[in-house]
Write an enzyme that holds these catalytic residues in place. Sequence first.
Site, short mmCIF file in Angstrom:
data_model
loop_
_atom_site.label_atom_id
_atom_site.label_comp_id
_atom_site.label_asym_id
_atom_site.label_seq_id
_atom_site.Cartn_x
_atom_site.Cartn_y
_atom_site.Cartn_z
N HIS A 297 0.85 -1.20 0.00
CA HIS A 297 0.00 0.00 0.00
C HIS A 297 0.88 1.24 0.00
O HIS A 297 2.06 1.18 0.29
CB HIS A 297 -0.90 0.03 1.25
CG HIS A 297 -0.10 0.20 2.51
ND1 HIS A 297 0.60 -0.84 3.09
CD2 HIS A 297 0.17 1.29 3.28
CE1 HIS A 297 1.24 -0.41 4.16
NE2 HIS A 297 1.00 0.88 4.29
N ASP A 299 0.91 5.05 1.84
CA ASP A 299 0.22 5.76 2.92
C ASP A 299 -0.52 6.96 2.32
O ASP A 299 -0.10 7.53 1.32
CB ASP A 299 1.23 6.22 3.97
CG ASP A 299 1.69 5.04 4.84
OD1 ASP A 299 1.25 3.90 4.59
OD2 ASP A 299 2.50 5.26 5.76
N HIS A 354 4.78 0.01 0.00
CA HIS A 354 5.45 -0.77 1.05
C HIS A 354 4.50 -1.80 1.63
O HIS A 354 3.29 -1.74 1.38
CB HIS A 354 6.04 0.15 2.13
CG HIS A 354 5.05 1.10 2.76
ND1 HIS A 354 4.58 2.23 2.13
CD2 HIS A 354 4.45 1.08 3.98
CE1 HIS A 354 3.75 2.87 2.93
NE2 HIS A 354 3.64 2.18 4.07
N ARG A 364 6.89 -8.82 15.91
CA ARG A 364 7.32 -7.49 15.51
C ARG A 364 6.30 -6.51 16.05
O ARG A 364 5.10 -6.77 16.02
CB ARG A 364 7.37 -7.45 13.99
CG ARG A 364 7.74 -6.12 13.40
CD ARG A 364 8.24 -6.26 11.97
NE ARG A 364 8.91 -5.03 11.60
CZ ARG A 364 8.28 -4.00 11.04
NH1 ARG A 364 7.00 -4.09 10.75
NH2 ARG A 364 8.93 -2.90 10.77
O1 LIG Z 1 4.40 -1.68 10.76
C1 LIG Z 1 5.13 -1.22 9.87
O2 LIG Z 1 6.33 -1.43 9.79
C2 LIG Z 1 4.55 -0.34 8.79
C3 LIG Z 1 3.10 -0.07 8.94
C4 LIG Z 1 2.51 0.63 7.77
O3 LIG Z 1 3.09 0.75 6.73
C5 LIG Z 1 1.15 1.18 7.90
O4 LIG Z 1 0.46 0.88 8.89
O5 LIG Z 1 0.74 1.94 7.01
FE LIG Z 2 2.11 2.22 5.50
#
Ligand SMILES: O=C(O)CCC(=O)C(=O)O
Ligand SMILES: [Fe+2]
Length: 436
Positions: A297, A299, A354, A364
């Site tokens: 996605h 952001d 990403h 994680r």
């Molecule tokens: O948790 C992560 O490393 C990235 C999270 C992410 O990209 C998001 O929530 O938009």
């Molecule tokens: Fe993200």
Amino acid sequence: MATLSVEPPSSMGGYGTREGLLEKQVAGARGNDLGDAMSVLPRGELKRVEQASDPEGHLANAAEVSRLLREGQLKEVPQAFIVPEESRAKEAYNDFSGDQDIPTIDISPAFANDSEAQEHLVEDIARACESTGFLHVVGHGFPEQLMKDAQAHGEKLFALPLDQKLKGSFAHGNKLVKGQRRGYSSTPTLFTPARALVWQEGFTLIGDRSGQVDVDLYAEMLWPHDEKQRQSFCEVYKEYAGHSMRVCLTLKDLLVKALKVDSKHFEQYFEQPTQVLHLTGYPPAPNPLEVMGLNPHYDHGAFTIILQNEVPGLQIRGKSGKWFSIRPVPGAFCFTVADTLQALSNGRFKSYLHRVVVNKEKPRLTISTFLAVDFHKVIEPAPELVDDKHPRLYRSFTYREYLSSIRLKAIDHMSDSGHMLDFVKLDSPDPTSRNQ
Ligand SMILES: O=C(O)CCC(=O)C(=O)O
Ligand SMILES: [Fe+2]
């Protein structure tokens, strides 16, 4: 990820009773059509999500499934989590080929009186935002202990029994807020072309420019009988919100300088910014690449800063088209340009695709701060960024529209790795993005 509220900042405090606040929040959430700012739910998919995150449905919660698998009470990952072959990640969580291009930038000159150092800093930021779209931010002044405390509290939260976590959720029972993630959220389908439940759980707080954040209500639902834990949790996240807003606003000033534009044009978008604090827990999975921690996605907001624990898993698709993991830098925030900033900068600063992949052993945990521009301001690039050589790339839109009607349109037509910004592109041949 998360949900945004269009409630003005002052609305976050001052409700005498828990019920009053609850009611107000539900009403506020119903009153906006932003939905979940980051999750892209195809129409009709919501029902599935609600069912999947049913309090009875322990097998639809990634953390619960991960636990049952570890304890040998479950033999395999339920089908609902299995990503179709063609949408699976091929690069493991520790594939760092490409990570060397992600710079670590010390922003401490932003707080000092050294104009030469500041100039270099601004150049570095511009270069990173133009090329990789991702960078590690250090020298931000965010208290190190607070980072650790926030992560420790996140771990405590995710370690609660599922039934208890679900009590701190806005997605259940009478408190249902359609499609929104606030408080605890059980495993959802996110950015769904992959059509599988993502391997994660989350917790979302909404904050305003003054750093206020709506944490008390959730803490009360999560730890009704543990006042000490409740207070400590609230204290930490209130402090976290104050500091993360400060870091975000510093970054915003640096970005304006990096773009060399009149700051007035930019300031109008950040008069009432919203910050969404989102904790994500990614439990271990036996065959990590058959599930997805978070689907590919872009952001949506202005930009995001992500605090990662020591476990890698965030992957970006670099310029070459190859996916690679970003190595967490201790004490750093991982910064990423998001769509609104890409539009405001007329495409100079780039938002990159990403995703998150998980691993076999280690949970994680990340705390993301999504900074969103004012919902009603018409997003247009600064005039200095548009000329014959740099024609205007995107039509005018508001962030509110981006997350509602544009998003819905994009969902219906977007491919697995499609970019929602393409749906506001001015020269797009795609008929669905024209004449709006
Ligand atoms: O948790 C992560 O490393 C990235 C999270 C992410 O990209 C998001 O929530 O938009
Ligand atoms: Fe993200």
